[in-house]
Design a protein around this motif. Structure first.
Motif, short mmCIF file in Angstrom:
data_model
loop_
_atom_site.label_atom_id
_atom_site.label_comp_id
_atom_site.label_asym_id
_atom_site.label_seq_id
_atom_site.Cartn_x
_atom_site.Cartn_y
_atom_site.Cartn_z
N GLN A 48 87.86 -3.24 32.30
CA GLN A 48 89.12 -3.21 31.41
C GLN A 48 89.86 -2.08 31.58
O GLN A 48 89.64 -0.98 31.65
CB GLN A 48 88.68 -3.52 30.03
CG GLN A 48 87.48 -4.62 29.75
CD GLN A 48 87.16 -4.58 28.24
OE1 GLN A 48 87.38 -3.78 27.43
NE2 GLN A 48 86.25 -5.79 27.89
N PRO A 50 92.78 0.23 30.26
CA PRO A 50 93.16 0.68 28.79
C PRO A 50 94.56 0.12 28.57
O PRO A 50 95.51 0.14 29.26
CB PRO A 50 93.35 2.43 29.38
CG PRO A 50 93.53 2.56 30.58
CD PRO A 50 92.86 1.37 31.34
N ALA A 51 94.73 0.07 27.36
CA ALA A 51 96.01 -0.31 26.85
C ALA A 51 97.18 0.37 27.08
O ALA A 51 96.90 1.61 26.97
CB ALA A 51 95.82 -0.84 25.36
#
Length: 171
Positions: A48, A50-51
């Protein structure tokens, strides 16, 4: 000393020995079901991305005007400080012993520089207040305040260095 008074210090030992049990039914120290950790931590979370950080908040027109004014004030005092520095340097170099007229003139020049530095520090104090308020308020324009604040801090740090150098000369 009686036999009772000799055995009295050993009373706690006898009492605790009486509590010991030889039944062999102690609780197990093995890991219990409730103490087991379940789940995975590994490849799933590594894949995933990172935002992205949120974009910096744009200051309101009032805040932008206030920041510009504080920057202008500090820059004005810094310009006056830099203009007064050469005369103060000459007086500091010429300062005689403590109490002499040349020493007193150097001290007055240093006090004038201190006053200009203090006036610039008032702008920094106002910026610090804005910075703290912005830090406590989510979505506030911390970056804009921080940029002006760092600029004023750099001015004051340079002034502090000049003052320290001149104080060491003037004694």
């Amino acid at each position: 000393m009686t036999a009772f008074s000799r055995l009295l210090p050993l009373a706690p030992l006898f009492l605790t020995a009486a509590c010991a049990s030889t039944s062999g039914e102690y609780p197990s120290l093995a890991l219990r079901d409730a103490e087991r950790v379940e789940g995975t931590f590994g490849a799933d979370t590594a894949e995933q991305a990172p935002a992205p950080p949120p974009p910096p908040a744009v200051p309101s027109a009032d805040l932008a005007a206030r920041l510009a004014e504080l920057q202008r004030q500090a820059s004005g005092f810094d310009a006056r400080f830099r203009a007064a520095t050469p005369a103060a340097e000459r007086l500091a170099r010429a300062a005689g012993g403590t109490g002499s007229d040349s020493w007193a003139a150097a001290q007055v020049a240093l006090a004038d520089l201190d006053s200009l530095r203090s006036q610039a520090a008032v702008s920094l104090a106002d910026l610090d207040t804005l910075w703290v308020d912005a830090t406590l308020e989510p979505g506030s324009p911390r970056e804009a305040i921080g940029a002006v604040r760092e600029s004023v801090q750099a001015m004051i740090a340079a002034q502090d260095a000049v003052l320290a150098r001149l104080r060491s000369r003037a004694g």
